[in-house]
Write an enzyme that holds these catalytic residues in place. Structure first.
Site, PDB file in Angstrom:
ATOM      1  CB  SER A  59      -4.731  -3.360   3.019  1.00  0.00           C
ATOM      2  OG  SER A  59      -5.420  -2.127   3.168  1.00  0.00           O
ATOM      3  N   GLY A  63      -5.275   1.553   2.099  1.00  0.00           N
ATOM      4  CA  GLY A  63      -5.373   2.176   3.424  1.00  0.00           C
ATOM      5  C   GLY A  63      -6.622   1.794   4.191  1.00  0.00           C
ATOM      6  CD  GLU A 117      -3.279   7.839  -1.395  1.00  0.00           C
ATOM      7  OE1 GLU A 117      -2.135   8.312  -1.295  1.00  0.00           O
ATOM      8  OE2 GLU A 117      -3.661   6.829  -0.775  1.00  0.00           O
ATOM      9  CG  ASN A 144       3.288   5.716  -1.928  1.00  0.00           C
ATOM     10  OD1 ASN A 144       3.907   6.755  -1.682  1.00  0.00           O
ATOM     11  ND2 ASN A 144       2.042   5.717  -2.367  1.00  0.00           N
ATOM     12  CD1 TRP A 145       8.159   4.858   2.553  1.00  0.00           C
ATOM     13  CD2 TRP A 145       9.654   6.465   3.062  1.00  0.00           C
ATOM     14  NE1 TRP A 145       9.348   4.249   2.837  1.00  0.00           N
ATOM     15  CE2 TRP A 145      10.295   5.200   3.148  1.00  0.00           C
ATOM     16  CE3 TRP A 145      10.399   7.610   3.330  1.00  0.00           C
ATOM     17  CZ2 TRP A 145      11.652   5.061   3.506  1.00  0.00           C
ATOM     18  CZ3 TRP A 145      11.751   7.471   3.680  1.00  0.00           C
ATOM     19  CH2 TRP A 145      12.355   6.212   3.776  1.00  0.00           C
ATOM     20  CE  LYS A 146      -0.313   5.647   0.650  1.00  0.00           C
ATOM     21  NZ  LYS A 146      -1.714   5.352   0.639  1.00  0.00           N
ATOM     22  CG  HIS A 176      -1.017   6.402  -5.562  1.00  0.00           C
ATOM     23  ND1 HIS A 176      -2.105   6.708  -4.781  1.00  0.00           N
ATOM     24  CD2 HIS A 176      -0.405   5.344  -4.958  1.00  0.00           C
ATOM     25  CE1 HIS A 176      -2.137   5.884  -3.741  1.00  0.00           C
ATOM     26  NE2 HIS A 176      -1.113   5.045  -3.830  1.00  0.00           N
ATOM     27  CD  GLU A 181      -1.395   1.016  -5.330  1.00  0.00           C
ATOM     28  OE1 GLU A 181      -0.782   0.523  -4.388  1.00  0.00           O
ATOM     29  OE2 GLU A 181      -1.553   2.236  -5.461  1.00  0.00           O
TER      30      GLU A 181
END
Ligand code: PEP
Length: 265
Positions: free
Chosen positions: A214, A174, A98, A9-11, A96, A168
């Site tokens: 992570s 992160g 986020e 996932n490159w966000k 997700h 997750e």
């Protein structure tokens, strides 16, 4: 048998030249990858077309980070499932943390997004996970149960078979703090039991459950070695080909949980 799915996932990172450089390095480094693992990159919307062209017919999946639930209409900034298909995607993230935490995506909204993805023949990766406070209060299962049922209830078994789950824990995303292999296995086992209760043992045995939070080359083997961990959803470490490929090569041969538990290979 479930194949490992290793998803990057490159966000909201990488402009076009950087994305092309990364995907070229992944394509080059993934030649000869063992057949029991599947690799997938999930760039920002603006890179999808370019990356799809770069991948061409080679064995690397492409996914998007989000979608709108409507097929089209006056939804400024929205990107529909059909647009994602048109850009070359086969996969899409739904839920997700986020999206949930920064954009307020509710269970109801996520249910609509997931159904829109399925209707357009995209494969959703539905993300669930608890905050630290919820884990510390012993409410992890309660929360995961809610996130599962709010969004996945009422699918046809054939639809559920196209969903991948990603566990997750928000406290591990992160942060450099990874769930222990024991926590990952226990929680993945719980999620698989939810799939079994709602959709039967057959669907549960086939459903892939990824771990995210992570993941790095140094901890990937232990995590991927757990019987119910079927791959990884990777943020930070997916932005460098070396670490993404290092994770993809970790974990030995994947056998399904049932096979591992009975000691058969
Ligand atoms: C993620 O964003 O899905 C994620 C797992 O990030 P990281 O690997 O950086 O913790």
């Amino acid at each position: 048998m479930r194949r490992f799915l290793i998803a990057g996932n490159w966000k909201m990172h990488l402009v076009r030249a950087e994305g092309m450089e990364l995907v070229d390095a992944i394509l080059e480094g993934s030649v000869g990858m063992p057949a029991d693992r599947e690799l997938l990159v999930i760039p920002s919307f603006t890179l999808l077309h370019t990356i799809a062209e770069r991948i061409g017919k080679r064995a690397l999946g492409l996914g998007a980070q989000d979608l709108h639930w409507e097929a089209s209409g006056a939804y400024t900034s929205g990107v529909s499932a059909a647009m994602l298909r048109d850009a070359g995607c086969e996969w899409v993230l739904v839920g997700h943390s986020e999206r949930r935490d920064h954009f307020g995506d509710s269970g109801e909204v996520l249910g609509r997004k997931l159904r829109a993805a399925l209707a357009a023949l995209l494969r959703p990766i539905y993300c669930v996970g608890e905050h630290l406070e919820e884990r510390e209060q012993g409410r992890t299962h309660e929360l995961l149960d809610r996130q599962f049922h709010d969004v996945l209830d009422g699918l046809a078994p054939a639809e559920m078979q196209r969903v991948v789950l990603a566990y997750e824990p928000v406290w591990a995303i992160g942060t450099g703090r990874t769930a222990t292999p024991e926590i990952a296995q226990e929680t993945h086992g719980f999620l698989r039991s939810l799939v079994a209760s709602a959709y039967g043992q057959g669907v549960a045995a086939e459903t892939r459950i990824l771990y995210g939070g992570s993941v790095k080359p140094e901890n990937a083997s232990e995590l991927l070695g757990q019987p119910d961990v079927d791959g990884a959803l990777i943020g930070g470490a997916s932005l460098m080909a070396e670490s993404f490929l290092g994770i993809a090569q970790a974990g030995g041969q994947h056998t399904s949980g049932a096979q591992k538990r009975t000691g058969k290979t």
